[in-house]
Design a protein around this motif. Structure first.
Motif, mmCIF file in Angstrom:
data_model
loop_
_atom_site.group_PDB
_atom_site.id
_atom_site.type_symbol
_atom_site.label_atom_id
_atom_site.label_comp_id
_atom_site.label_asym_id
_atom_site.label_seq_id
_atom_site.Cartn_x
_atom_site.Cartn_y
_atom_site.Cartn_z
ATOM 1 N N VAL A 1 0.842 -1.209 0.000
ATOM 2 C CA VAL A 1 0.000 0.000 0.000
ATOM 3 C C VAL A 1 0.873 1.253 0.000
ATOM 4 O O VAL A 1 0.611 2.210 -0.741
ATOM 5 N N ILE A 2 1.924 1.264 0.811
ATOM 6 C CA ILE A 2 2.849 2.406 0.847
ATOM 7 C C ILE A 2 3.511 2.603 -0.508
ATOM 8 O O ILE A 2 3.638 3.739 -0.994
ATOM 9 N N ASN A 3 3.922 1.500 -1.136
ATOM 10 C CA ASN A 3 4.543 1.592 -2.461
ATOM 11 C C ASN A 3 3.574 2.140 -3.501
ATOM 12 O O ASN A 3 3.953 2.947 -4.363
ATOM 13 N N ILE A 4 2.311 1.691 -3.421
ATOM 14 C CA ILE A 4 1.289 2.187 -4.352
ATOM 15 C C ILE A 4 1.112 3.692 -4.180
ATOM 16 O O ILE A 4 1.040 4.446 -5.164
ATOM 17 N N LEU A 5 1.040 4.143 -2.925
ATOM 18 C CA LEU A 5 0.873 5.573 -2.649
ATOM 19 C C LEU A 5 2.062 6.381 -3.171
ATOM 20 O O LEU A 5 1.894 7.482 -3.714
ATOM 21 N N LEU A 6 3.266 5.832 -3.018
ATOM 22 C CA LEU A 6 4.462 6.508 -3.532
ATOM 23 C C LEU A 6 4.433 6.596 -5.059
ATOM 24 O O LEU A 6 4.803 7.628 -5.638
ATOM 25 N N ILE A 7 3.989 5.513 -5.700
ATOM 26 C CA ILE A 7 3.898 5.500 -7.166
ATOM 27 C C ILE A 7 2.883 6.534 -7.639
ATOM 28 O O ILE A 7 3.138 7.313 -8.572
#
Length: 203
Positions: A79-85
């Motif tokens: 989820v954190i990676n998705i938000l960063l992307i």
């Protein structure tokens, strides 16, 4: 196991690609309909610029999704990676919109018997409104001539010297049709109701 993992990553990338394509298509339609309608796209290299910006943004998301997301990672990490992307894409897209906005028509100026279409990015005016102007070059010996000479020394083109612009209008300048010079060549200008319409010139 590896095959299943790659399949899952690929599925996420495809979903990201489809969602990105949908968002960018809607954004492109809104930008075109609000900023570059009635042939205004002919005044600049909008198509080439937009293709580069949207293609980079469209590719960026799926590639990062494939690289950063993984079924082996915890849900919170994904989820954190998705938000960063998404954040990175938003910043990239915002920069692209600013670049596209700079290509919008600012005004049309008559200088030395020719008409020039000037974009927002090349305009020194703080506010622009697709107006017609005449360039009134100060005569030698007048009080404004020193200011004109100073701007010339600063490599500012006369079509950007709003200090010497005189407001005009389509009716005064064109009558039925005008021919304007743009960075992309010669473009015809007509009027449909209260809106200017731009089309390719055969000249």
């Amino acid at each position: 196991m590896l095959k299943q993992k790659l399949k899952q990553k690929l599925q996420w990338s495809i979903i990201h690609l489809l969602l990105g394509a949908l968002v960018l298509t809607i954004a492109a339609m809104l930008i075109y309909l609000n900023w570059f309608y009635d042939g205004r796209y002919l005044l600049t290299d909008l198509v080439g610029l937009a293709v580069i910006i949207f293609t980079l943004d469209l590719i960026l998301g799926p590639v990062l999704s494939f690289w950063l997301l993984s079924p082996d990672k915890a849900k919170k990490e994904n989820v954190i990676n998705i938000l960063l992307i998404v954040l990175l894409q938003a910043v990239s897209f915002s920069y692209g919109v600013v670049q596209i906005d700079s290509q919008r028509l600012a005004y049309i100026i008559k200088w030395q018997s020719s008409y020039f279409a000037v974009s927002k990015g090349n305009s020194r005016l703080s506010e622009t409104s697709e107006h017609f102007y005449n360039f009134n070059e100060p005569k030698i010996g007048t009080t404004n001539r020193s200011k004109y000479d100073k701007l010339i020394k600063e490599s500012i083109s006369p079509v950007e010297m709003y200090e010497f612009f005189e407001a005009s209008s389509y009716a005064t300048e064109c009558g039925i049709q005008c021919v304007v010079i743009t960075k992309k060549g010669i473009v015809n200008v007509t009027k449909d109701g209260s809106s200017l319409v731009f089309s390719k010139s055969l000249r």
